[in-house]
Enzyme design. Structure first.
Site, PDB file in Angstrom:
ATOM      1  N   SER A 171       0.836  -1.207   0.000  1.00 22.00           N
ATOM      2  CA  SER A 171       0.000   0.000   0.000  1.00 22.00           C
ATOM      3  C   SER A 171       0.866   1.251   0.000  1.00 22.00           C
ATOM      4  CB  SER A 171      -0.865  -0.023   1.261  1.00 22.00           C
ATOM      5  OG  SER A 171      -1.460   1.224   1.478  1.00 22.00           O
ATOM      6  N   TYR A 215      -1.370  -0.954  10.932  1.00 21.73           N
ATOM      7  CA  TYR A 215      -1.713  -1.524   9.616  1.00 21.73           C
ATOM      8  C   TYR A 215      -0.577  -1.261   8.628  1.00 21.73           C
ATOM      9  CZ  TYR A 215      -3.501  -1.355   4.859  1.00 21.73           C
ATOM     10  OH  TYR A 215      -3.625  -1.491   3.505  1.00 21.73           O
ATOM     11  N   LYS A 229       2.314  -3.780   6.563  1.00 18.13           N
ATOM     12  CA  LYS A 229       2.639  -3.779   5.120  1.00 18.13           C
ATOM     13  C   LYS A 229       4.150  -3.583   4.925  1.00 18.13           C
ATOM     14  CE  LYS A 229      -1.452  -4.483   3.418  1.00 18.13           C
ATOM     15  NZ  LYS A 229      -1.759  -5.798   2.855  1.00 18.13           N
TER      16      LYS A 229
HETATM   17  C1  UD1 Z   1      -6.811   4.917   3.768  1.00 16.34           C
HETATM   18  C2  UD1 Z   1      -5.838   4.489   4.799  1.00 16.34           C
HETATM   19  C3  UD1 Z   1      -4.666   3.831   4.107  1.00 16.34           C
HETATM   20  C4  UD1 Z   1      -5.161   2.641   3.307  1.00 16.34           C
HETATM   21  C5  UD1 Z   1      -6.227   3.091   2.316  1.00 16.34           C
HETATM   22  C6  UD1 Z   1      -6.846   1.869   1.665  1.00 16.34           C
HETATM   23  C7  UD1 Z   1      -6.117   6.041   6.670  1.00 16.34           C
HETATM   24  C8  UD1 Z   1      -5.503   7.151   7.443  1.00 16.34           C
HETATM   25  N1  UD1 Z   1      -5.427   5.631   5.592  1.00 16.34           N
HETATM   26  O1  UD1 Z   1      -6.206   5.870   2.907  1.00 16.34           O
HETATM   27  O2  UD1 Z   1      -3.727   3.412   5.055  1.00 16.34           O
HETATM   28  O3  UD1 Z   1      -4.108   2.047   2.608  1.00 16.34           O
HETATM   29  O4  UD1 Z   1      -7.256   3.800   3.002  1.00 16.34           O
HETATM   30  O5  UD1 Z   1      -7.841   2.211   0.811  1.00 16.34           O
HETATM   31  O6  UD1 Z   1      -7.173   5.530   7.007  1.00 16.34           O
HETATM   32  N2  UD1 Z   1     -12.213  11.492   3.814  1.00 16.34           N
HETATM   33  C9  UD1 Z   1     -13.197  12.379   4.219  1.00 16.34           C
HETATM   34  N3  UD1 Z   1     -14.340  11.857   4.771  1.00 16.34           N
HETATM   35  C10 UD1 Z   1     -14.538  10.507   4.953  1.00 16.34           C
HETATM   36  C11 UD1 Z   1     -13.521   9.618   4.529  1.00 16.34           C
HETATM   37  C12 UD1 Z   1     -12.371  10.144   3.977  1.00 16.34           C
HETATM   38  O7  UD1 Z   1     -13.057  13.582   4.076  1.00 16.34           O
HETATM   39  O8  UD1 Z   1     -15.601  10.112   5.466  1.00 16.34           O
HETATM   40  C13 UD1 Z   1     -10.996  12.018   3.151  1.00 16.34           C
HETATM   41  C14 UD1 Z   1      -9.697  11.720   3.847  1.00 16.34           C
HETATM   42  O9  UD1 Z   1      -9.361  12.702   4.776  1.00 16.34           O
HETATM   43  C15 UD1 Z   1      -8.736  11.684   2.637  1.00 16.34           C
HETATM   44  C16 UD1 Z   1      -9.593  11.155   1.495  1.00 16.34           C
HETATM   45  O10 UD1 Z   1     -10.940  11.405   1.880  1.00 16.34           O
HETATM   46  O11 UD1 Z   1      -8.296  12.974   2.323  1.00 16.34           O
HETATM   47  C17 UD1 Z   1      -9.430   9.667   1.228  1.00 16.34           C
HETATM   48  O12 UD1 Z   1      -9.631   8.956   2.442  1.00 16.34           O
HETATM   49  P1  UD1 Z   1      -9.713   7.357   2.488  1.00 16.34           P
HETATM   50  O13 UD1 Z   1     -10.627   6.879   1.438  1.00 16.34           O
HETATM   51  O14 UD1 Z   1     -10.002   6.960   3.901  1.00 16.34           O
HETATM   52  O15 UD1 Z   1      -8.266   6.905   2.051  1.00 16.34           O
HETATM   53  P2  UD1 Z   1      -6.831   7.266   2.672  1.00 16.34           P
HETATM   54  O16 UD1 Z   1      -6.945   7.979   3.960  1.00 16.34           O
HETATM   55  O17 UD1 Z   1      -6.041   7.922   1.598  1.00 16.34           O
END
Ligand code: UD1
Length: 340
Positions: A126, A150, A154
């Site tokens: 990842s 997590y 990895k």
């Molecule tokens: C997350 C994990 C990462 C993992 C990946 C797998 C975390 C901190 N990181 O990545 O380790 O490998 O998923 O898919 O959990 N966001 C919102 N509202 C929400 C959900 C997300 O604003 O309800 C934003 C987050 O702040 C981020 C973006 O959307 O900027 C993407 O978030 P997310 O889909 O959770 O992925 P990652 O955080 O990049």
């Protein structure tokens, strides 16, 4: 390369990869214990591919059962290893569960592979291993410093596999996925989280009326509109990267190869929600909340190496990612839970 064993083949990325493997003419053996998945996608993927797979319900920590799979299946040419726990927040609360499942389970698998002379492996790593990168787009030689259990599992697995490939002449491909989204074009296979941790499944559920609003985790980042930017990759493109990795292993003798798998283009949370509104025609309410601990501003891939060495590149854009996610959500409002 003819027969591929896929751990976690009933899961989100695993099920899409099995379809692509079958479409490319490989025989597929799936090992899954339904920890974070159900049996339904197995039926559906076989129907979609018009071919059958061999399935074994086995937990990777059960060495005897795993050994029996390798005995029964005869020659396995390569393993694609997806099976693992993947929720960042949960990993902070239950680190031992994560280390046991993701590390001990993998070690058991590798022992059994070595015993049976199986020396080719593709591992799902990842972009999380980069932690907070110094620069984006990220290249594979950027420093690895994961920031949660997590991510540590990895990064540790990557190290274990580099040492193993060196000692035993294995051929290993480590694929560092950026943010997988979307679903199979049929709308029959997709991501099925009961409570989504990731952005796109959450937005889908809000569009479908299952949840009330999307909380935007911070709008004061140093990005295009203040919200977090990520490199979203269509799960079918990601699945195809695994097929390309198997083809690469067939030509490459030994050692570890590492590739970023992303499109190279970043989109903000706001851009994702806006595109989802356009595609679905639904209102999607957003509320700005505080930053989520551990989140970074921006994360995009430099996937040049995968383009050059695997002959892989992403073929789907944002529109197709979101259209497929919405098709899956609309056809399966309760994921696989409604399946008969
Ligand atoms: C997350 C994990 C990462 C993992 C990946 C797998 C975390 C901190 N990181 O990545 O380790 O490998 O998923 O898919 O959990 N966001 C919102 N509202 C929400 C959900 C997300 O604003 O309800 C934003 C987050 O702040 C981020 C973006 O959307 O900027 C993407 O978030 P997310 O889909 O959770 O992925 P990652 O955080 O990049």
């Amino acid at each position: 390369m003819k027969k591929i064993l896929v751990t976690g083949g009933a899961g989100y990325i695993g099920s899409h990869t099995c379809i692509e493997l079958l479409a490319s003419g490989y025989e597929v053996v799936i090992v899954d214990d339904f920890t974070n998945s159900v049996a339904e996608p197995l039926q559906r993927l076989q129907k979609l591919a018009g071919k059958s797979v061999s399935f074994h319900e086995v937990n990777l920590l059960d060495e005897a059962a795993l050994d029996a799979v390798f005995v029964k299946e005869g020659q396995i040419d390569a393993v694609i290893h997806f099976a693992a726990l993947k929720a960042v927040g949960e990993s902070v609360e239950k680190p031992l569960m994560y280390y046991k499942n993701n590390i001990s389970g993998s070690l058991t698998l590798f022992d059994v592979m070595q015993k049976h002379g199986v020396k080719n492996l593709v591992f799902s790593s990842s972009a999380t291993v980069y932690g907070d990168p110094e620069e984006t787009p990220i290249k594979e030689d950027a420093a690895v410093h994961a920031t949660n259990p997590y991510g540590h599992t990895k990064a540790m697995m990557e190290q274990i596999l580099m040492d193993t490939s060196h000692a035993f002449d294995w051929g290993v491909v480590l694929l560092r996925y950026f943010n997988p989204v979307g679903a199979h074009e049929s709308g029959e296979i997709g991501e099925d989280p009961e409570y989504p941790n990731n952005l796109l499944p959450f937005v889908s559920q809000v569009a479908a009326g299952i949840r009330e609003h999307v909380t935007i985790f911070g709008d004061d980042y140093d990005t295009v509109d203040g919200t977090g930017v990520r490199d979203y990759i269509h799960v079918v493109d990601l699945a195809r990267a695994h097929v390309k990795s198997i083809e690469k292993l067939a030509k490459h003798d030994k050692g570890t190869l590492i590739y970023n798998i992303g499109t190279g283009t970043g989109y903000s949370v706001q851009q994702m929600v806006e595109t989802f509104r356009q595609v679905s025609g639904k209102e999607i309410k957003t509320v700005v909340g505080p930053r989520r601990p551990g989140d970074i501003a921006e994360c995009t891939a430099d996937a040049t190496l995968a383009n050059n060495e695997l002959g892989w590149s992403a073929s789907y854009g944002l529109q197709e990612m979101i259209e497929s996610a919405w098709k899956w959500q609309s056809q399966n409002p309760n994921g696989y839970r409604d399946a008969k």
